[in-house]
Motif scaffolding. Structure first.
Motif, mmCIF file in Angstrom:
data_model
loop_
_atom_site.group_PDB
_atom_site.id
_atom_site.type_symbol
_atom_site.label_atom_id
_atom_site.label_comp_id
_atom_site.label_asym_id
_atom_site.label_seq_id
_atom_site.Cartn_x
_atom_site.Cartn_y
_atom_site.Cartn_z
ATOM 1 N N GLN A 55 0.834 -1.223 0.000
ATOM 2 C CA GLN A 55 0.000 0.000 0.000
ATOM 3 C C GLN A 55 0.853 1.252 0.000
ATOM 4 O O GLN A 55 0.502 2.254 -0.622
ATOM 5 C CB GLN A 55 -0.916 -0.018 1.236
ATOM 6 N N ARG A 92 -7.235 3.628 3.786
ATOM 7 C CA ARG A 92 -7.311 2.574 2.767
ATOM 8 C C ARG A 92 -7.868 1.297 3.389
ATOM 9 O O ARG A 92 -8.732 0.628 2.830
ATOM 10 C CB ARG A 92 -5.913 2.322 2.206
ATOM 11 N N MET A 126 -9.529 0.986 16.154
ATOM 12 C CA MET A 126 -9.285 0.715 14.727
ATOM 13 C C MET A 126 -10.555 0.209 14.042
ATOM 14 O O MET A 126 -10.988 0.750 13.019
ATOM 15 C CB MET A 126 -8.163 -0.312 14.589
ATOM 16 N N TYR A 130 -13.068 1.771 11.110
ATOM 17 C CA TYR A 130 -13.482 1.073 9.876
ATOM 18 C C TYR A 130 -14.999 1.172 9.729
ATOM 19 O O TYR A 130 -15.517 1.461 8.664
ATOM 20 C CB TYR A 130 -13.104 -0.408 9.923
ATOM 21 N N HIS A 208 -1.002 4.190 16.435
ATOM 22 C CA HIS A 208 -0.107 3.367 15.610
ATOM 23 C C HIS A 208 1.333 3.525 16.060
ATOM 24 O O HIS A 208 2.062 2.533 16.168
ATOM 25 C CB HIS A 208 -0.235 3.768 14.137
ATOM 26 N N PHE A 222 9.610 -5.493 10.428
ATOM 27 C CA PHE A 222 8.885 -4.806 9.338
ATOM 28 C C PHE A 222 9.791 -4.755 8.119
ATOM 29 O O PHE A 222 10.991 -5.007 8.224
ATOM 30 C CB PHE A 222 8.522 -3.384 9.777
#
Ligand code: 9LM
Length: 233
Positions: A55, A92, A126, A130, A208, A222
């Protein structure tokens, strides 16, 4: 009520942004992977890492096609991308999550995300985000322009030429407001509700940052791109 008219230039701006938004979609196979057979928390985490990394690549391509962006100061372009990457990822994610999926798929997706090693306390805000995005039933023009507006936020850290960013963001806010009036004539405050989501996004991006530290504690890895855009490791 006022007669709302989108000018030729505004239509061209909108088309450029929506085309860029549609051209740069996350590979469906990656999203599909999250829906397939049983995964372990480690594998779920890896899948999210893969999706988030892809992304970011999509985000960079989309951003380069926002009219006026590449004419900004080079360092400001980087500051805007780094400053908005997490918010754009959450936006997104909300759009992917609230997309019409075959019945039960959303629950499987939620299950996989919940079992990916993310700290429990971040799940509620979170998933609430959404759902609050899903309830807006945004058309894709609104999604694309809202993402561009998020990226073109003048008050990100290290942005030097505030004015130039403000001018670009302003022209998108005007288009978005007109679009909202035209697409949701019954809902007077729809535009205001959309912008309210941007405030919720900022809160999520603070969560985050905390998530990242707790993940690093239990030795989660990561990708280099995520480390760079998130300023970790
Ligand atoms: C669509 C993409 C951008 N979404 C995505 O990658 N998701 C999704 C998600 C949401 C709805 C549908 C499909 C996927 C949930 C989460 C993430 C990534 N993050 S992350 O970037 O913090 C992360 C990366 C690696 C370890 S944790 C964690 C939470």
């Amino acid at each position: 009520r006022e007669k709302v008219e989108i000018t030729k230039e505004q239509r061209a701006l909108m088309k450029a942004i929506v085309d860029a938004y549609n051209r740069h979609q996350i590979p469906q196979d990656v999203a599909k992977k999250l829906l397939q057979e049983q995964y372990s928390p480690e594998e779920n985490f890896l899948l999210l890492t893969e999706m988030a990394t892809s992304q970011v690549q999509v985000l960079v391509e989309f951003t380069k096609n926002i009219p006026g962006f590449v004419s900004l100061d080079r360092e400001d372009q980087i500051a805007l991308l780094k400053g908005s990457a997490v918010e754009a990822m959450f936006l997104r994610s909300a759009q992917v999550f609230s997309r019409k999926m075959p019945s039960g798929h959303t629950d499987v997706l939620e299950e996989r995300i919940r079992k990916s090693g993310m700290p429990e306390e971040f799940m509620t805000p979170m998933f609430n985000f959404y759902k609050s995005i899903g309830e807006l039933h945004m058309v894709q023009e609104e999604q694309a322009i809202l993402t561009a507006i998020t990226i073109l936020t003048p008050d990100r850290p290290y942005v030097k030429d505030h004015q130039a960013v403000e001018r670009l963001q302003e022209s998108m806010l005007v288009v978005l407001r007109k679009l909202c009036v035209l697409q949701h004539p019954q809902e007077l405050q729809y535009f205001a509700r959309l912008l309210g989501r941007l405030t919720e996004l900022r809160t999520l991006s603070h969560y985050h940052a905390e998530m990242l530290t707790s993940w690093r504690m239990n030795d989660h890895k990561f990708t280099p791109l995520l480390c760079e855009i998130w300023d970790v490791q």
